[in-house]
Scaffold this active site. Structure first.
Site, PDB file in Angstrom:
ATOM      1  N   ASP A   1      -0.429  38.106  31.146  1.00  0.00           N
ATOM      2  CA  ASP A   1       0.529  39.204  30.921  1.00  0.00           C
ATOM      3  C   ASP A   1       1.847  38.966  31.658  1.00  0.00           C
ATOM      4  O   ASP A   1       2.754  39.792  31.560  1.00  0.00           O
ATOM      5  CB  ASP A   1      -0.060  40.540  31.387  1.00  0.00           C
ATOM      6  CG  ASP A   1      -0.178  40.604  32.897  1.00  0.00           C
ATOM      7  OD1 ASP A   1      -0.630  39.611  33.501  1.00  0.00           O
ATOM      8  OD2 ASP A   1       0.222  41.633  33.485  1.00  0.00           O
TER       9      ASP A   1
ATOM     10  N   ARG B   1       0.500  36.751  47.295  1.00  0.00           N
ATOM     11  CA  ARG B   1       0.835  37.865  48.191  1.00  0.00           C
ATOM     12  C   ARG B   1       2.038  37.532  49.078  1.00  0.00           C
ATOM     13  O   ARG B   1       3.009  38.286  49.144  1.00  0.00           O
ATOM     14  CB  ARG B   1      -0.387  38.195  49.048  1.00  0.00           C
ATOM     15  CG  ARG B   1      -0.336  39.561  49.670  1.00  0.00           C
ATOM     16  CD  ARG B   1      -1.596  39.823  50.479  1.00  0.00           C
ATOM     17  NE  ARG B   1      -2.821  39.678  49.680  1.00  0.00           N
ATOM     18  CZ  ARG B   1      -4.046  39.623  50.193  1.00  0.00           C
ATOM     19  NH1 ARG B   1      -4.225  39.703  51.507  1.00  0.00           N
ATOM     20  NH2 ARG B   1      -5.107  39.481  49.411  1.00  0.00           N
TER      21      ARG B   1
ATOM     22  N   GLY C   1       1.841  37.614  38.981  1.00  0.00           N
ATOM     23  CA  GLY C   1       1.326  36.244  39.015  1.00  0.00           C
ATOM     24  C   GLY C   1       1.737  35.477  40.265  1.00  0.00           C
ATOM     25  O   GLY C   1       1.407  34.310  40.419  1.00  0.00           O
ATOM     26  N   ILE C   2       2.471  36.137  41.147  1.00  0.00           N
ATOM     27  CA  ILE C   2       2.982  35.488  42.359  1.00  0.00           C
ATOM     28  C   ILE C   2       2.086  35.868  43.542  1.00  0.00           C
ATOM     29  O   ILE C   2       1.705  37.036  43.684  1.00  0.00           O
ATOM     30  CB  ILE C   2       4.449  35.950  42.627  1.00  0.00           C
ATOM     31  CG1 ILE C   2       5.317  35.756  41.367  1.00  0.00           C
ATOM     32  CG2 ILE C   2       5.046  35.247  43.834  1.00  0.00           C
ATOM     33  CD1 ILE C   2       5.431  34.340  40.859  1.00  0.00           C
TER      34      ILE C   2
ATOM     35  N   ASP D   1      -6.225  35.412  32.875  1.00  0.00           N
ATOM     36  CA  ASP D   1      -5.639  36.038  34.054  1.00  0.00           C
ATOM     37  C   ASP D   1      -6.416  37.342  34.276  1.00  0.00           C
ATOM     38  O   ASP D   1      -7.115  37.820  33.380  1.00  0.00           O
ATOM     39  CB  ASP D   1      -4.155  36.323  33.778  1.00  0.00           C
ATOM     40  CG  ASP D   1      -3.509  37.127  34.873  1.00  0.00           C
ATOM     41  OD1 ASP D   1      -3.729  36.801  36.069  1.00  0.00           O
ATOM     42  OD2 ASP D   1      -2.793  38.103  34.562  1.00  0.00           O
TER      43      ASP D   1
ATOM     44  N   ASN E   1      -8.305  39.130  45.837  1.00  0.00           N
ATOM     45  CA  ASN E   1      -9.198  40.259  45.573  1.00  0.00           C
ATOM     46  C   ASN E   1      -9.970  40.092  44.262  1.00  0.00           C
ATOM     47  O   ASN E   1     -10.774  40.958  43.910  1.00  0.00           O
ATOM     48  CB  ASN E   1      -8.381  41.562  45.494  1.00  0.00           C
ATOM     49  CG  ASN E   1      -7.796  41.956  46.844  1.00  0.00           C
ATOM     50  OD1 ASN E   1      -8.529  42.255  47.780  1.00  0.00           O
ATOM     51  ND2 ASN E   1      -6.475  41.924  46.958  1.00  0.00           N
TER      52      ASN E   1
ATOM     53  N   SER F   1      -5.092  36.138  42.759  1.00  0.00           N
ATOM     54  CA  SER F   1      -5.440  37.240  43.663  1.00  0.00           C
ATOM     55  C   SER F   1      -6.695  36.934  44.463  1.00  0.00           C
ATOM     56  O   SER F   1      -7.737  36.614  43.902  1.00  0.00           O
ATOM     57  CB  SER F   1      -5.670  38.523  42.871  1.00  0.00           C
ATOM     58  OG  SER F   1      -6.216  39.506  43.727  1.00  0.00           O
TER      59      SER F   1
ATOM     60  N   ASP G   1      -5.197  40.447  36.671  1.00  0.00           N
ATOM     61  CA  ASP G   1      -4.375  41.647  36.829  1.00  0.00           C
ATOM     62  C   ASP G   1      -3.483  41.855  35.610  1.00  0.00           C
ATOM     63  O   ASP G   1      -2.625  41.029  35.320  1.00  0.00           O
ATOM     64  CB  ASP G   1      -3.490  41.517  38.083  1.00  0.00           C
ATOM     65  CG  ASP G   1      -4.307  41.477  39.376  1.00  0.00           C
ATOM     66  OD1 ASP G   1      -5.202  42.315  39.530  1.00  0.00           O
ATOM     67  OD2 ASP G   1      -4.032  40.610  40.217  1.00  0.00           O
TER      68      ASP G   1
HETATM   69  C1  BG6 Z   1      -1.744  38.264  40.944  1.00  0.00           C
HETATM   70  C2  BG6 Z   1      -0.857  39.461  40.748  1.00  0.00           C
HETATM   71  O1  BG6 Z   1      -2.793  38.334  40.036  1.00  0.00           O
HETATM   72  O2  BG6 Z   1      -2.277  38.244  42.256  1.00  0.00           O
HETATM   73  C3  BG6 Z   1       0.208  39.522  41.831  1.00  0.00           C
HETATM   74  O3  BG6 Z   1      -0.232  39.384  39.484  1.00  0.00           O
HETATM   75  C4  BG6 Z   1      -0.454  39.467  43.198  1.00  0.00           C
HETATM   76  O4  BG6 Z   1       0.934  40.718  41.690  1.00  0.00           O
HETATM   77  C5  BG6 Z   1      -1.307  38.208  43.306  1.00  0.00           C
HETATM   78  O5  BG6 Z   1       0.533  39.428  44.242  1.00  0.00           O
HETATM   79  C6  BG6 Z   1      -2.011  38.076  44.649  1.00  0.00           C
HETATM   80  O6  BG6 Z   1      -2.948  39.092  44.763  1.00  0.00           O
HETATM   81  P1  BG6 Z   1      -3.706  39.490  46.105  1.00  0.00           P
HETATM   82  O7  BG6 Z   1      -4.733  40.476  45.619  1.00  0.00           O
HETATM   83  O8  BG6 Z   1      -4.322  38.257  46.673  1.00  0.00           O
HETATM   84  O9  BG6 Z   1      -2.701  40.094  47.021  1.00  0.00           O
HETATM   85 MG    MG Z   2      -1.411  39.319  35.388  1.00  0.00          MG
END
Ligand code: BG6
Ligand code: MG
Length: 219
Positions: free
Chosen positions: A173, A50, A47-48, A10, A121, A119, A12
């Site tokens: 995590d 956006r 882990g959820i 993972d 990002n 994510s 984040d």
């Molecule tokens: C996960 C995070 O890795 O990515 C979440 O734990 C987050 O908190 C999810 O909402 C989506 O991320 P992003 O950067 O696409 O908004």
């Molecule tokens: Mg995480």
């Protein structure tokens, strides 16, 4: 034959402490629409995706019917813009303790490494940390239809490496992440406290070693 071939991470909260920045950005966005969230509630967002996170926040505030889809997309974009702003100074100095040497040790041992982050990002974050080349495969969050605890992203990561799920160990995590790893049929290492169902728990990333990964795999 069952043999350890890959480690799937993972991002984040495991590779860097961006989980905290997600929290700060959601807390501000929620406050803007008169919803208060705290760190305990934030645990349920880890882990959820956006949009699913936004839905959980709106439900917490009893406001799930108050916004059109276009307005919700605007809220999610606003949160993301703030999150990206908070990451502006992200650099290799922000890699969590022990992670850089662990990635090297895994590669030196001839094992493959993938990222399983929902994510969007993630590629930008890895680049800012100078870690893009440390990974053999990044599962594409934009192509995932179910966020954790669904196993999809871990299965996509294993398939991208060409490795059977039972020959991989996942590191997470978040509670949703540990559940995703287990549903994918992999051994799971949890980082942090209070995670249920992991095969092994470490209190922080500095405790993660190749030896622990190997031990967990053979449990
Ligand atoms: C996960 C995070 O890795 O990515 C979440 O734990 C987050 O908190 C999810 O909402 C989506 O991320 P992003 O950067 O696409 O908004
Ligand atoms: Mg995480």
């Amino acid at each position: 034959m069952k043999q350890l071939e890959a480690v799937i991470f993972d991002l984040d909260g495991v590779i860097t402490d961006s989980a905290h920045f997600h929290y700060l950005a959601w807390k501000q966005l929620a406050a803007d629409i008169n919803i208060e969230i705290d760190e305990a509630f934030n645990e349920t967002l880890k882990g959820i995706s956006r949009m699913d996170s936004l839905d959980l926040i709106l439900a917490k505030g009893g406001r799930e019917q108050d916004f059109t889809l276009a307005e919700k997309e605007e809220l999610a974009a606003k949160k993301n813009a703030h999150y990206v702003e908070l990451l502006e100074d992200l650099s290799p100095a922000d890699i969590l303790p022990g992670i850089a040497s662990l990635l090297e040790a895994i590669r030196t041992a001839g094992l493959k490494i993938a990222l399983a982050s929902v994510s969007k990002n993630a590629p930008m974050v890895l680049a800012a940390l100078g870690l893009t080349d440390s990974f053999d495969y990044l599962a594409d969050a934009a192509k995932i239809t179910h966020s954790k605890p669904d196993p999809e992203i871990f299965l996509v990561a294993a398939a991208g490496l060409g490795v059977a799920p039972e020959n991989a160990v996942g590191i997470e995590d978040a509670q949703a992440g540990v559940e995703a790893i287990k549903s994918a049929g992999m051994k799971a290492i949890g980082v942090g406290t209070g995670l249920i169902g992991a095969d092994e728990l470490v209190s922080d990333t500095s405790e993660l070693t190749l030896a622990i990964i190997q031990k967990v795999f053979h449990l």
